[in-house]
Design a protein around this motif. Structure first.
Motif, mmCIF file in Angstrom:
data_model
loop_
_atom_site.group_PDB
_atom_site.id
_atom_site.type_symbol
_atom_site.label_atom_id
_atom_site.label_comp_id
_atom_site.label_asym_id
_atom_site.label_seq_id
_atom_site.Cartn_x
_atom_site.Cartn_y
_atom_site.Cartn_z
ATOM 1 N N PHE A 37 32.308 49.117 82.430
ATOM 2 C CA PHE A 37 32.119 49.112 80.979
ATOM 3 C C PHE A 37 30.868 48.316 80.633
ATOM 4 C CE2 PHE A 37 34.992 45.728 82.209
ATOM 5 C CZ PHE A 37 34.443 44.609 81.603
ATOM 6 N N LEU A 49 34.393 45.044 72.400
ATOM 7 C CA LEU A 49 34.035 46.366 72.900
ATOM 8 C C LEU A 49 35.137 47.342 72.503
ATOM 9 C CD1 LEU A 49 32.007 47.962 74.691
ATOM 10 C CD2 LEU A 49 33.508 47.417 76.616
ATOM 11 N N LYS A 51 36.374 51.223 72.870
ATOM 12 C CA LYS A 51 36.191 52.501 73.565
ATOM 13 C C LYS A 51 36.556 53.617 72.603
ATOM 14 C CE LYS A 51 37.194 54.714 77.944
ATOM 15 N NZ LYS A 51 37.904 54.531 79.208
ATOM 16 N N GLN A 68 32.212 58.799 78.768
ATOM 17 C CA GLN A 68 32.911 57.733 78.060
ATOM 18 C C GLN A 68 31.955 57.123 77.038
ATOM 19 O OE1 GLN A 68 36.212 55.881 80.628
ATOM 20 N NE2 GLN A 68 34.339 55.396 81.725
ATOM 21 N N TRP A 70 31.389 53.976 73.917
ATOM 22 C CA TRP A 70 31.817 52.707 73.348
ATOM 23 C C TRP A 70 30.901 52.298 72.199
ATOM 24 C CZ3 TRP A 70 31.303 53.341 78.652
ATOM 25 C CH2 TRP A 70 32.429 53.114 79.446
ATOM 26 N N THR A 83 25.645 53.806 70.116
ATOM 27 C CA THR A 83 26.862 54.082 70.873
ATOM 28 C C THR A 83 26.457 54.120 72.337
ATOM 29 O OG1 THR A 83 27.800 55.385 69.067
ATOM 30 C CG2 THR A 83 28.705 55.757 71.268
#
Length: 105
Positions: A37, A49, A51, A68, A70, A83
């Motif tokens: 991450f 953070l 997600k 993915q 975040w 993002t």
């Protein structure tokens, strides 16, 4: 005197730093990459953070991409401008092999 925090948190992990291309059969590598991450910073407190999603786009067989995303949020509800996107590409690099002997045909 009114103190306000209007500064948005920012990611310190470089864009594409978490991207990877791995063999579709390497499930341990897939899990390890999914556990990565990004990190960030804020001017007042450590940002949170968040997600947004993890999307698997299937190609053929077990190949495809996992994307993915975040954002960062600080304690004053300022949200990062950018993002962060991680793309894990699953590819099949194993050539098929015959499992039946030619003499058995």
């Amino acid at each position: 005197i009114t103190l306000q925090d209007t500064t948005k948190p920012v990611f310190t992990t470089l864009a594409s730093a978490l991207d990877s291309t791995i063999d579709c059969e390497a499930t341990a590598n897939q899990q390890a990459n999914l556990a990565l991450f990004p990190v960030g910073t804020d001017n007042c407190y450590a940002p949170i953070l968040v997600k947004l999603d993890s999307i698997y786009t299937k190609a053929c067989g077990n190949t495809g991409t996992i994307t993915q995303r975040w954002i960062l949020k600080d304690s004053c509800n300022n949200i990062s401008r950018d993002t962060f996107v991680q793309v894990i590409t699953l590819q099949d690099t194993t050539k098929p092999v015959f499992t039946t002997l030619a003499s058995a045909l």
